[in-house]
Design a protein around this motif. Sequence first.
Motif, PDB file in Angstrom:
ATOM      1  N   GLU A  62      -8.828 -57.484 -22.769  1.00  0.00           N
ATOM      2  CA  GLU A  62      -8.330 -56.108 -22.733  1.00  0.00           C
ATOM      3  C   GLU A  62      -7.330 -56.001 -21.585  1.00  0.00           C
ATOM      4  O   GLU A  62      -7.262 -56.879 -20.727  1.00  0.00           O
ATOM      5  CB  GLU A  62      -9.481 -55.122 -22.503  1.00  0.00           C
ATOM      6  N   SER A  63      -6.601 -54.922 -21.545  1.00  0.00           N
ATOM      7  CA  SER A  63      -5.647 -54.714 -20.453  1.00  0.00           C
ATOM      8  C   SER A  63      -6.394 -54.569 -19.135  1.00  0.00           C
ATOM      9  O   SER A  63      -7.585 -54.225 -19.095  1.00  0.00           O
ATOM     10  CB  SER A  63      -4.802 -53.466 -20.706  1.00  0.00           C
ATOM     11  N   LEU A  64      -5.687 -54.818 -18.036  1.00  0.00           N
ATOM     12  CA  LEU A  64      -6.286 -54.629 -16.712  1.00  0.00           C
ATOM     13  C   LEU A  64      -6.741 -53.187 -16.541  1.00  0.00           C
ATOM     14  O   LEU A  64      -7.815 -52.928 -15.992  1.00  0.00           O
ATOM     15  CB  LEU A  64      -5.290 -54.995 -15.612  1.00  0.00           C
ATOM     16  N   GLU A  65      -5.937 -52.257 -17.017  1.00  0.00           N
ATOM     17  CA  GLU A  65      -6.281 -50.843 -16.890  1.00  0.00           C
ATOM     18  C   GLU A  65      -7.587 -50.528 -17.612  1.00  0.00           C
ATOM     19  O   GLU A  65      -8.462 -49.846 -17.069  1.00  0.00           O
ATOM     20  CB  GLU A  65      -5.153 -49.965 -17.427  1.00  0.00           C
ATOM     21  N   THR A  66      -7.724 -51.036 -18.824  1.00  0.00           N
ATOM     22  CA  THR A  66      -8.934 -50.783 -19.608  1.00  0.00           C
ATOM     23  C   THR A  66     -10.155 -51.389 -18.928  1.00  0.00           C
ATOM     24  O   THR A  66     -11.212 -50.747 -18.826  1.00  0.00           O
ATOM     25  CB  THR A  66      -8.781 -51.346 -21.035  1.00  0.00           C
ATOM     26  N   ARG A  67     -10.024 -52.620 -18.436  1.00  0.00           N
ATOM     27  CA  ARG A  67     -11.159 -53.262 -17.761  1.00  0.00           C
ATOM     28  C   ARG A  67     -11.521 -52.523 -16.481  1.00  0.00           C
ATOM     29  O   ARG A  67     -12.703 -52.323 -16.188  1.00  0.00           O
ATOM     30  CB  ARG A  67     -10.849 -54.727 -17.478  1.00  0.00           C
ATOM     31  N   GLY A  68     -10.524 -52.097 -15.710  1.00  0.00           N
ATOM     32  CA  GLY A  68     -10.793 -51.350 -14.483  1.00  0.00           C
ATOM     33  C   GLY A  68     -11.484 -50.031 -14.765  1.00  0.00           C
ATOM     34  O   GLY A  68     -12.464 -49.673 -14.097  1.00  0.00           O
ATOM     35  N   CYS A  69     -10.998 -49.315 -15.761  1.00  0.00           N
ATOM     36  CA  CYS A  69     -11.630 -48.038 -16.141  1.00  0.00           C
ATOM     37  C   CYS A  69     -13.055 -48.257 -16.624  1.00  0.00           C
ATOM     38  O   CYS A  69     -13.951 -47.459 -16.313  1.00  0.00           O
ATOM     39  CB  CYS A  69     -10.801 -47.334 -17.211  1.00  0.00           C
ATOM     40  N   SER A  70     -13.291 -49.323 -17.351  1.00  0.00           N
ATOM     41  CA  SER A  70     -14.637 -49.622 -17.837  1.00  0.00           C
ATOM     42  C   SER A  70     -15.598 -49.858 -16.677  1.00  0.00           C
ATOM     43  O   SER A  70     -16.755 -49.417 -16.722  1.00  0.00           O
ATOM     44  CB  SER A  70     -14.624 -50.860 -18.741  1.00  0.00           C
ATOM     45  N   LEU A  71     -15.136 -50.534 -15.647  1.00  0.00           N
ATOM     46  CA  LEU A  71     -15.991 -50.780 -14.481  1.00  0.00           C
ATOM     47  C   LEU A  71     -16.342 -49.474 -13.780  1.00  0.00           C
ATOM     48  O   LEU A  71     -17.498 -49.248 -13.409  1.00  0.00           O
ATOM     49  CB  LEU A  71     -15.306 -51.748 -13.512  1.00  0.00           C
ATOM     50  N   VAL A  72     -15.350 -48.601 -13.596  1.00  0.00           N
ATOM     51  CA  VAL A  72     -15.606 -47.312 -12.949  1.00  0.00           C
ATOM     52  C   VAL A  72     -16.565 -46.473 -13.799  1.00  0.00           C
ATOM     53  O   VAL A  72     -17.512 -45.879 -13.274  1.00  0.00           O
ATOM     54  CB  VAL A  72     -14.286 -46.559 -12.687  1.00  0.00           C
ATOM     55  N   GLU A  73     -16.345 -46.450 -15.096  1.00  0.00           N
ATOM     56  CA  GLU A  73     -17.220 -45.693 -15.998  1.00  0.00           C
ATOM     57  C   GLU A  73     -18.653 -46.217 -15.928  1.00  0.00           C
ATOM     58  O   GLU A  73     -19.614 -45.442 -15.897  1.00  0.00           O
ATOM     59  CB  GLU A  73     -16.705 -45.764 -17.431  1.00  0.00           C
ATOM     60  N   ARG A  74     -18.819 -47.539 -15.891  1.00  0.00           N
ATOM     61  CA  ARG A  74     -20.154 -48.118 -15.830  1.00  0.00           C
ATOM     62  C   ARG A  74     -20.848 -47.739 -14.531  1.00  0.00           C
ATOM     63  O   ARG A  74     -22.023 -47.386 -14.514  1.00  0.00           O
ATOM     64  CB  ARG A  74     -20.079 -49.625 -15.979  1.00  0.00           C
ATOM     65  N   ALA A  75     -20.114 -47.796 -13.410  1.00  0.00           N
ATOM     66  CA  ALA A  75     -20.698 -47.411 -12.117  1.00  0.00           C
ATOM     67  C   ALA A  75     -21.119 -45.948 -12.135  1.00  0.00           C
ATOM     68  O   ALA A  75     -22.198 -45.595 -11.642  1.00  0.00           O
ATOM     69  CB  ALA A  75     -19.707 -47.681 -10.990  1.00  0.00           C
ATOM     70  N   ASN A  76     -20.305 -45.093 -12.716  1.00  0.00           N
ATOM     71  CA  ASN A  76     -20.656 -43.670 -12.819  1.00  0.00           C
ATOM     72  C   ASN A  76     -21.882 -43.457 -13.706  1.00  0.00           C
ATOM     73  O   ASN A  76     -22.752 -42.659 -13.373  1.00  0.00           O
ATOM     74  CB  ASN A  76     -19.477 -42.850 -13.329  1.00  0.00           C
ATOM     75  N   ARG A  77     -21.956 -44.172 -14.818  1.00  0.00           N
ATOM     76  CA  ARG A  77     -23.123 -44.067 -15.703  1.00  0.00           C
ATOM     77  C   ARG A  77     -24.402 -44.514 -15.001  1.00  0.00           C
ATOM     78  O   ARG A  77     -25.486 -44.015 -15.287  1.00  0.00           O
ATOM     79  CB  ARG A  77     -22.927 -44.913 -16.965  1.00  0.00           C
ATOM     80  N   ASN A  78     -24.263 -45.463 -14.084  1.00  0.00           N
ATOM     81  CA  ASN A  78     -25.426 -45.982 -13.358  1.00  0.00           C
ATOM     82  C   ASN A  78     -25.778 -45.142 -12.137  1.00  0.00           C
ATOM     83  O   ASN A  78     -26.617 -45.531 -11.345  1.00  0.00           O
ATOM     84  CB  ASN A  78     -25.190 -47.432 -12.942  1.00  0.00           C
ATOM     85  N   GLY A  79     -25.128 -44.027 -11.962  1.00  0.00           N
ATOM     86  CA  GLY A  79     -25.482 -43.119 -10.872  1.00  0.00           C
ATOM     87  C   GLY A  79     -24.320 -42.717  -9.993  1.00  0.00           C
ATOM     88  O   GLY A  79     -24.350 -41.658  -9.385  1.00  0.00           O
ATOM     89  N   GLY A  80     -23.295 -43.538  -9.876  1.00  0.00           N
ATOM     90  CA  GLY A  80     -22.090 -43.202  -9.114  1.00  0.00           C
ATOM     91  C   GLY A  80     -22.367 -42.522  -7.788  1.00  0.00           C
ATOM     92  O   GLY A  80     -21.834 -41.459  -7.525  1.00  0.00           O
ATOM     93  N   LYS A  81     -23.187 -43.147  -6.937  1.00  0.00           N
ATOM     94  CA  LYS A  81     -23.623 -42.512  -5.696  1.00  0.00           C
ATOM     95  C   LYS A  81     -22.591 -42.540  -4.573  1.00  0.00           C
ATOM     96  O   LYS A  81     -22.814 -41.967  -3.523  1.00  0.00           O
ATOM     97  CB  LYS A  81     -24.908 -43.174  -5.215  1.00  0.00           C
ATOM     98  N   ASP A  82     -21.467 -43.225  -4.760  1.00  0.00           N
ATOM     99  CA  ASP A  82     -20.468 -43.366  -3.707  1.00  0.00           C
ATOM    100  C   ASP A  82     -19.088 -43.369  -4.358  1.00  0.00           C
ATOM    101  O   ASP A  82     -18.971 -43.424  -5.585  1.00  0.00           O
ATOM    102  CB  ASP A  82     -20.713 -44.687  -2.960  1.00  0.00           C
ATOM    103  N   ASN A  83     -18.047 -43.314  -3.540  1.00  0.00           N
ATOM    104  CA  ASN A  83     -16.695 -43.444  -4.076  1.00  0.00           C
ATOM    105  C   ASN A  83     -16.563 -44.813  -4.738  1.00  0.00           C
ATOM    106  O   ASN A  83     -17.056 -45.807  -4.210  1.00  0.00           O
ATOM    107  CB  ASN A  83     -15.654 -43.315  -2.967  1.00  0.00           C
ATOM    108  N   ILE A  84     -15.878 -44.862  -5.864  1.00  0.00           N
ATOM    109  CA  ILE A  84     -15.730 -46.105  -6.623  1.00  0.00           C
ATOM    110  C   ILE A  84     -14.250 -46.451  -6.670  1.00  0.00           C
ATOM    111  O   ILE A  84     -13.449 -45.706  -7.234  1.00  0.00           O
ATOM    112  CB  ILE A  84     -16.280 -45.947  -8.051  1.00  0.00           C
TER     113      ILE A  84
END
Length: 70
Positions: free
Chosen positions: A39-61
């Motif tokens: 996938e594009s770098l943008e898509t992979r980066g967004c996926s990582l941020v989304e996953r961190a948020n889904r897992n609680g996103g307790k800090d700036n990502i």
Amino acid sequence: EPEIKRGMVEPGDLFLLCSDGLTDMVSEQEILDCLVRDESLETRGCSLVERANRNGGKDNITVVLGEVPA
């Protein structure tokens, strides 16, 4: 303290710069699974941020991906 590594890079090498907001919320294996997708770098980066948020996103990502051109 910043971590600095020096070495040779090759075409296709992928670099991930991120904050603990990602690594505290997403396992290394989950990060790797995302980074190896075709996938594009943008898509992979967004996926990582989304996953961190889904897992609680307790800090700036923060996620920055860079790839050495082929």
